[in-house]
Design an enzyme around this catalytic site. Structure first.
Site, PDB file in Angstrom:
ATOM      1  N   TYR A  19       0.692  -1.124   0.053  1.00 40.37           N
ATOM      2  CA  TYR A  19      -0.162   0.087   0.145  1.00 40.37           C
ATOM      3  C   TYR A  19       0.821   1.114  -0.036  1.00 40.37           C
ATOM      4  CZ  TYR A  19      -3.514   3.398   1.370  1.00 40.37           C
ATOM      5  OH  TYR A  19      -4.523   4.525   1.443  1.00 40.37           O
ATOM      6  N   GLU A 118      -0.525  -4.775  -5.552  1.00 35.06           N
ATOM      7  CA  GLU A 118      -0.930  -4.615  -4.026  1.00 35.06           C
ATOM      8  C   GLU A 118      -1.366  -6.084  -3.573  1.00 35.06           C
ATOM      9  OE1 GLU A 118      -4.070  -5.581  -6.038  1.00 35.06           O
ATOM     10  OE2 GLU A 118      -3.225  -3.826  -6.756  1.00 35.06           O
ATOM     11  N   HIS A 160     -12.411  -6.791 -10.704  1.00 35.56           N
ATOM     12  CA  HIS A 160     -10.821  -6.302 -11.257  1.00 35.56           C
ATOM     13  C   HIS A 160     -10.234  -7.394 -12.145  1.00 35.56           C
ATOM     14  CE1 HIS A 160     -10.944  -2.382  -9.479  1.00 35.56           C
ATOM     15  NE2 HIS A 160     -11.050  -2.920  -8.088  1.00 35.56           N
ATOM     16  N   ASP A 196     -19.130  -0.273  -7.239  1.00 35.19           N
ATOM     17  CA  ASP A 196     -18.185  -0.116  -6.366  1.00 35.19           C
ATOM     18  C   ASP A 196     -17.329   1.191  -6.567  1.00 35.19           C
ATOM     19  OD1 ASP A 196     -16.098  -2.166  -4.970  1.00 35.19           O
ATOM     20  OD2 ASP A 196     -15.011  -0.638  -6.017  1.00 35.19           O
ATOM     21  N   HIS A 198     -14.308   1.747  -7.094  1.00 32.51           N
ATOM     22  CA  HIS A 198     -13.359   1.447  -8.103  1.00 32.51           C
ATOM     23  C   HIS A 198     -13.718   0.744  -9.305  1.00 32.51           C
ATOM     24  CE1 HIS A 198     -11.403   1.338  -4.214  1.00 32.51           C
ATOM     25  NE2 HIS A 198     -10.409   2.057  -4.688  1.00 32.51           N
ATOM     26  N   ASP A 285     -17.770   0.479  -0.500  1.00 31.10           N
ATOM     27  CA  ASP A 285     -16.626   1.431  -0.423  1.00 31.10           C
ATOM     28  C   ASP A 285     -16.916   2.854  -0.848  1.00 31.10           C
ATOM     29  OD1 ASP A 285     -16.623   0.557  -3.134  1.00 31.10           O
ATOM     30  OD2 ASP A 285     -14.501  -0.044  -2.984  1.00 31.10           O
ATOM     31  N   TYR A 324     -14.345  -1.291   2.937  1.00 36.44           N
ATOM     32  CA  TYR A 324     -13.317  -1.668   3.674  1.00 36.44           C
ATOM     33  C   TYR A 324     -13.314  -0.820   5.177  1.00 36.44           C
ATOM     34  CZ  TYR A 324     -12.282  -3.411  -0.899  1.00 36.44           C
ATOM     35  OH  TYR A 324     -12.054  -4.135  -1.802  1.00 36.44           O
TER      36      TYR A 324
END
Length: 348
Positions: A19, A118, A160, A196, A198, A285, A324
């Site tokens: 991170y 990550e 993803h 989401d 992202h 998130d 998260y």
């Protein structure tokens, strides 16, 4: 609403995430699932069932065979080489390198099949990914057979994961696997709506040249937000798929009212092209206190989201993606699902 969840999802117990410049405990933790399950029980949302084992054929329908083999065999091979830590890629086939050759070495393969650094590979990753896609498929099958909405509490998440790449905590693309299964079960056109924070880069890549799946994503502007290299508004599909991808990138701290306007546009497109099933990639998130996101949703906003999704009037499958702020993830997820049911979305 029926929830599906597999205890095998806990098989992945990663301890390492890169991170920024620091190795940290992953934000995507098993505890997220425990909190959601506790919230579902407290709310009396409905029964929680374990999924069936659907095997690898549904995975092969959307993912590359070599990639599946890599995930299946990587960890035993990594250990056989005497490696003691979790695996993080250190090189990729970048623009100045070749991407038409897959190295024999594990380190080379690791970089070839990764899209980001990550997400580590660890013991139990493959087994958890299999359980996650089974969860998605069980939810889809329940909705197909009953017409009732369903919730797949998927872990790891999936949006993803591309045809042959993992990253962003994702290994198999659960929404894409479920969408393809729905088409195989007789639906003519399926909508995947990704809420989401992202961008669902993997889902977009898998269906970008197809017209049987409409993909819409509401997400943080990739100019400043992971995964950075996909999710711009001018990405609308190619070839047969032109017009069947819609992206709504938004700046940090975008007001919920603006986000909801984008949702209305996405739902209008879903109605216009006559989608028969709605798969929601449910990332919470977008919550105002999420540690790795910058949108501004409150608990009441999640309820309103569920209500609006019910108004679409389609058979609906919710699949878990991100979220998260661990202490709040359960109430936020349940708020969406309760809002959906309260609006009359219990059966399409």
């Amino acid at each position: 609403m029926m929830t599906f969840f597999s205890e095998q999802s806990f098989r992945r117990q990663a301890t390492t995430e890169l991170y920024g410049s620091t190795l940290v405990t992953p934000f995507e933790t098993p505890r997220r699932m425990e909190i959601v399950l506790e919230a579902i029980e407290r709310a009396g949302l409905g029964e929680v069932r374990a999924p069936n084992d659907y095997g690898l054929e549904p995975v092969k329908a959307v993912h590359d065979a070599g990639y599946i083999e890599f995930l299946a065999n990587f960890w035993p091979a990594w250990q056989a080489e005497g490696r003691t830590g979790e695996a993080i890629p250190s090189i990729w086939p970048a623009r100045t390198l070749r991407s038409d050759r897959i190295p024999r070495s594990l380190g080379g393969k690791l970089g070839y099949y990764a899209l980001a650094a990550e997400t580590s590979l660890c013991e139990g990753t493959f087994e958890a990914a299999l359980a996650s896609k089974d969860t998605a498929l069980a939810a889809l099958e329940h909705t197909f057979e009953s017409g009732e909405p369903s919730f797949g509490l998927c872990r790891p998440p999936g949006h993803h994961a591309a045809t042959d790449q993992f990253g962003g905590y994702c290994f198999f693309n659960n929404a894409a696997i479920a969408a393809q299964r729905a088409l195989d079960r007789g639906y003519k056109r399926v909508a995947v709506l990704d809420v989401d924070f992202h961008h669902g880069n993997g889902t977009q890549q898998i269906f970008y040249r197809r017209s049987d799946v409409f993909f819409a994503s509401l997400h943080g502007d990739p100019e400043v937000t992971f995964p950075y290299y996909l999710g711009y508004a001018d990405e609308t599909g190619e070839g047969e798929g032109e017009g069947f991808t819609a992206n709504y990138p938004m700046a940090p701290k975008t007001p919920v009212s603006v986000w909801m306007q984008a949702l209305e546009k996405a739902l209008a497109q879903i109605a216009r092209i006559e989608c028969e099933l709605l798969i929601v990639s449910l990332g919470v998130d977008i919550f105002e206190h999420d540690p790795i996101s910058t949108f501004t949703f409150t608990r009441d906003d999640f309820t309103a989201l569920g209500e609006r999704l019910a108004d679409a009037g389609l058979p609906t499958v919710f699949l878990m993606e991100g979220g998260y702020a661990v202490d709040d993830i359960g109430v936020n997820v349940v708020s969406v699902l309760q809002g959906f049911e309260a609006r009359g979305g219990a059966k399409a």
